[in-house]
Enzyme design. Sequence first.
Site, PDB file in Angstrom:
ATOM      1  NE  ARG A   1      10.988  11.600-116.777  1.00 55.16           N
ATOM      2  CZ  ARG A   1      11.338  12.612-117.364  1.00 55.16           C
ATOM      3  NH1 ARG A   1      10.185  13.720-117.381  1.00 55.16           N
ATOM      4  NH2 ARG A   1      12.141  13.058-118.067  1.00 55.16           N
ATOM      5  CB  THR A   2      14.564   7.455-112.580  1.00 51.52           C
ATOM      6  OG1 THR A   2      13.558   6.907-113.596  1.00 51.52           O
ATOM      7  CG2 THR A   2      14.776   6.337-111.802  1.00 51.52           C
TER       8      THR A   2
ATOM      9  CE  LYS B   1      40.326  12.162-109.328  1.00 49.32           C
ATOM     10  NZ  LYS B   1      40.522  12.284-108.102  1.00 49.32           N
TER      11      LYS B   1
ATOM     12  NE  ARG C   1      18.013   5.529-115.189  1.00 55.28           N
ATOM     13  CZ  ARG C   1      17.255   6.041-115.664  1.00 55.28           C
ATOM     14  NH1 ARG C   1      17.430   7.060-116.582  1.00 55.28           N
ATOM     15  NH2 ARG C   1      16.007   5.546-115.478  1.00 55.28           N
TER      16      ARG C   1
ATOM     17  CG  HIS D   1      13.239   1.531-115.675  1.00 54.50           C
ATOM     18  ND1 HIS D   1      13.176   1.897-114.413  1.00 54.50           N
ATOM     19  CD2 HIS D   1      13.253   2.876-116.242  1.00 54.50           C
ATOM     20  CE1 HIS D   1      13.567   3.155-114.340  1.00 54.50           C
ATOM     21  NE2 HIS D   1      13.411   3.747-115.375  1.00 54.50           N
TER      22      HIS D   1
HETATM   23  C1  NCD Z   1      13.306   5.792-119.343  1.00 53.51           C
HETATM   24  C2  NCD Z   1      14.624   5.163-119.127  1.00 53.51           C
HETATM   25  O1  NCD Z   1      15.454   5.490-118.814  1.00 53.51           O
HETATM   26  O2  NCD Z   1      14.471   4.056-119.615  1.00 53.51           O
HETATM   27  N1  NCD Z   1      13.043   6.940-118.404  1.00 53.51           N
HETATM   28  C3  NCD Z   1      12.541   7.014-117.206  1.00 53.51           C
HETATM   29  O3  NCD Z   1      13.095   6.230-116.564  1.00 53.51           O
HETATM   30  N2  NCD Z   1      11.554   7.644-117.258  1.00 53.51           N
HETATM   31  C4  NCD Z   1      13.006   6.075-120.680  1.00 53.51           C
HETATM   32  C5  NCD Z   1      13.647   6.894-121.695  1.00 53.51           C
HETATM   33  O4  NCD Z   1      14.942   7.068-121.328  1.00 53.51           O
HETATM   34  O5  NCD Z   1      13.060   7.052-122.976  1.00 53.51           O
END
Ligand code: NCD
Length: 304
Positions: free
Chosen positions: A45-46, A73, A95, A125
């Site tokens: 999703r993100t 590497k 991320r 987040h």
């Molecule tokens: C979440 C995350 O990565 O923190 N997912 C997201 O971004 N929608 C939650 C999760 O991984 O459970």
Amino acid sequence: MPADTIRTLLANAERLLAVPGEAIACPPALAGHSVALLFFEPSTRTRCSFELAAKRLGAVTVNFHAAAASIAKGESLADTLYTLEAMGVDLFVVRHRDSGVCAELARLAAPHVAVVNAGEGRRDHPTQGLLDTLTILRHKPDLERVRVAIVGDIVHSRVAYSAVTALTALGVTDIRLVGPAEWLPRDEPFARASRHTALKDGLAGADVIMALRIQKERMAAAEEPDSDRYFARYGLTEDKLAGAAPGAVVMHPGPMNRGVEIAAEVADGPRSVIREQVTNGVAVRMAVMQRLLNKPTDTEALLV
Ligand code: NCD
């Protein structure tokens, strides 16, 4: 982030929301900009919503897959940043499993370059917190009265930390943390939330119920609960939701484990706003990137 910044971002996001079935007409506010998506942890999703958001606003995007890149590497993250910066990337969406990486990259980046946190460690987040807040606002606009129950592995969930931070800033006071006692944190932003180990108590009268995935990647194998027993106690089913407020909505940030934290009948049922969260996520990320690239030196808005 100050409450006014949150309100402005959410108002902008609302204007950018897609109307289902209609072609999306957006101002090409990011034309000429280049966005790199640096994901060191899995994401559907993100990552996809940041990419769509950037493209809908006219930016070009480049995807970076940690396992297939020069990091594997031995290249440092800083050199990766400088390399992409030298190609003209002016916005990094990052991320990472460790806290502090986004702030460090923002410090190293050139002044015209922005860094957006797309989920970092177990505390941050921010765009998820914003999209969850937008989703709640669209269903329960009276935030001062809304009762929000968050169910499950809260202590390891950056989603819960960011959502509660944003909701508290906008005036939500009734927040219930529900789950096994060891998963119910007491630190900020949860200090004033109530805690419930019995699902029934936490859900009584709740207007919003947010289920969370068990973050096994952030716990030792011995801490992992048995899925069936967890589902029996905390998994959201229609029966267990009977004590929630009429008109209660059910959220989940995804990815969902059906039959563990939520039953399919709830995930796909009339109370579910889970897919709306996903839709809102694209609009929120458009609003965030637009703001950052218009004010790249505004560190308050860097969202790191
Ligand atoms: C979440 C995350 O990565 O923190 N997912 C997201 O971004 N929608 C939650 C999760 O991984 O459970």
